[in-house]
Design an enzyme around this catalytic site. Structure first.
Site, PDB file in Angstrom:
ATOM      1  CE  LYS A 103      -3.840  -2.337  -0.025  1.00 31.06           C
ATOM      2  NZ  LYS A 103      -3.334  -3.713  -0.099  1.00 31.06           N
TER       3      LYS A 103
HETATM    4  C1  LIG Z   1      -9.611  -3.113  -1.739  1.00 23.67           C
HETATM    5  C2  LIG Z   1      -8.990  -3.831  -0.571  1.00 23.67           C
HETATM    6  N1  LIG Z   1      -9.690  -3.896   0.579  1.00 23.67           N
HETATM    7  C3  LIG Z   1      -9.188  -4.508   1.664  1.00 23.67           C
HETATM    8  C4  LIG Z   1      -7.957  -5.076   1.648  1.00 23.67           C
HETATM    9  C5  LIG Z   1      -7.464  -5.777   2.877  1.00 23.67           C
HETATM   10  O1  LIG Z   1      -6.392  -5.106   3.465  1.00 23.67           O
HETATM   11  P1  LIG Z   1      -5.562  -5.818   4.619  1.00 23.67           P
HETATM   12  O2  LIG Z   1      -4.628  -6.781   3.945  1.00 23.67           O
HETATM   13  O3  LIG Z   1      -4.814  -4.696   5.295  1.00 23.67           O
HETATM   14  O4  LIG Z   1      -6.519  -6.479   5.511  1.00 23.67           O
HETATM   15  C6  LIG Z   1      -7.182  -5.036   0.486  1.00 23.67           C
HETATM   16  C7  LIG Z   1      -5.848  -5.654   0.458  1.00 23.67           C
HETATM   17  O5  LIG Z   1      -5.144  -5.666  -0.499  1.00 23.67           O
HETATM   18  C8  LIG Z   1      -7.708  -4.394  -0.651  1.00 23.67           C
HETATM   19  O6  LIG Z   1      -7.030  -4.334  -1.796  1.00 23.67           O
END
Ligand SMILES: Cc1ncc(COP(=O)(O)O)c(C=O)c1O
Length: 402
Positions: A205
């Protein structure tokens, strides 16, 4: 902040595979950028001897509140953890439906299933892949308990339309801003619109704590409950108790989760946040270079965000006309040329679990299908040079011609 990055771009993230493959990819899809300040802070956290949630999580929390202009924010172990807490806070449970855009990562829909509720997939805008809010309105039933909206790729949703959706339907919105830290709508930060909003600090990210996230809550009470549930329901965090005469004196007041962030992660986050705006500006500059260089290439570039908005440019995706087989062929050609690509995302209804459990056929959500069949994410991270962008575009031109 003009610090020289201490990391070489590496494929620690989506689109890169095992070590051998990573070494053969010369232009990575995405890569975390770390400066010397992060290394110093991590070392200090370890030397201080307090590595679980403590003063550095508190500093990152304050920094994020001030950056986003919000009062109630809790650092957590992932965006998914934050969204889980938001679903619990809204009381989503068996018999409920939750709207989810079809083109997104599986996290939102998976969480809904784990609440015992049903994710109702909503088709997307054909140009941006963002949730179609008119489609969302049509999908509302008396069982609809909440709606996820996702700022896909870092593109801010039309927050006026999101507010109108909630006002008209009474359905509360949870914002998945995993891609969108630093995105703005009419000058206001995404995260500051009064809806529960979750950010991701995963390694891929725009700012990272390797894994981690933050949840913005709409009220102090909701934030207090999120904090409590993130630490197994313990009435007081261990940092608050460690100098007590009775550090074991806590009470479990709710059945919580292990969702808290730790100080080593926050040590990274504090300095990632300081560098975020500069790195986002570089992302936006790279996107403009791509847009210009692709003007005479047979792909569709995404429409620009409105002038009053700011795209966080987490992902730069183009559309390859001709469908999935051609897009996959192009991706393979680019891979052979040492260029990492990915798809953000294959529509959820095309995945086995959701196709089967929701009884959906590919053409039931035609725009989501077309978007995910044609979409190709090109390398995008602040470590790219202008020359890298030219090289990607030349390779893409060649792959399309072949
Ligand atoms: C659009 C979206 N939402 C949620 C997430 C989940 O994030 P996390 O891995 O921090 O839980 C991601 C992870 O890539 C994502 O791309």
């Amino acid at each position: 902040m003009n610090e020289t990055p201490v990391t070489e771009p590496r494929g620690a993230t989506a689109g890169a595979g095992a070590t051998d493959r990573r070494q053969s990819v010369s232009i990575q899809l995405s890569a975390p950028t770390f400066g010397a300040a992060e290394l110093r802070e991590i070392t200090a956290a370890i030397q201080d001897g307090w590595v679980t949630g403590g003063p550095r999580v508190a500093r990152l929390t304050m920094g994020l509140r001030s950056y986003l202009g919000v009062e109630h924010l809790t650092c957590v172990s992932s965006c998914s953890a934050g969204m889980k807490l938001a679903l619990v806070e809204l009381g989503v449970g068996p018999g409920d439906e939750v709207l989810v855009p079809a083109v997104t990562f599986a996290s939102c829909a998976n969480l809904v299933v784990h609440q015992g509720a049903v994710p109702v997939l909503v088709d997307v805008d054909p140009d941006t892949g963002l949730i179609d809010l008119d489609g969302a309105r049509d999908a509302v039933t008396e069982r609809t308990r909440a709606a996820f909206v996702v700022h896909l790729h870092g593109r801010p949703l039309d927050m006026d339309a999101v507010a109108a959706f909630t006002a008209d339907t009474g359905v509360p919105v949870i914002e998945d801003a995993a891609h969108a830290i630093g995105a703005r709508w009419r000058g206001r930060m995404i995260g500051s619109f009064g809806n529960p909003t979750a950010f991701s600090f995963h390694a891929s990210k725009n700012m990272t704590t390797v894994d981690g996230g933050a949840l913005v809550s709409p009220s102090r009470d909701a934030a207090d409950r999120a904090g409590l549930l993130s630490r197994q329901g313990m009435s007081r965090p261990s940092w608050d108790r460690h100098e007590d005469e009775a550090p074991g004196a806590y009470d479990i007041v709710a059945p919580g989760f292990k969702f808290a962030m730790h100080d080593v992660a926050a040590a990274l986050g504090i300095h990632q946040l300081k560098a975020l705006d500069e790195r986002t500006e570089r992302r936006l500059q790279l996107a403009r270079l791509y847009d210009d260089a692709l003007a005479d290439v047979d792909v569709r570039v995404a429409p620009p965000a409105p002038d009053h908005a700011r795209h966080a440019m987490h992902v730069y995706a183009v559309r390859i006309p001709g469908g999935e087989a051609r897009r996959n062929r192009v991706a393979r050609e680019l891979s052979r040329a040492g260029i990492g690509t990915s798809v953000h995302f294959r529509s959820l209804h095309l995945h086995t679990y959701y196709a089967e459990s929701l009884g959906l056929e590919p053409d039931d959500l035609p725009r989501a299908r077309a978007y995910s069949d044609e979409s190709l994410s090109l390398p995008m991270h602040p470590g790219l040079s202008d020359g890298d962008v030219e090289q990607v575009v030349e390779a893409l031109r060649g792959a399309l011609g072949g």
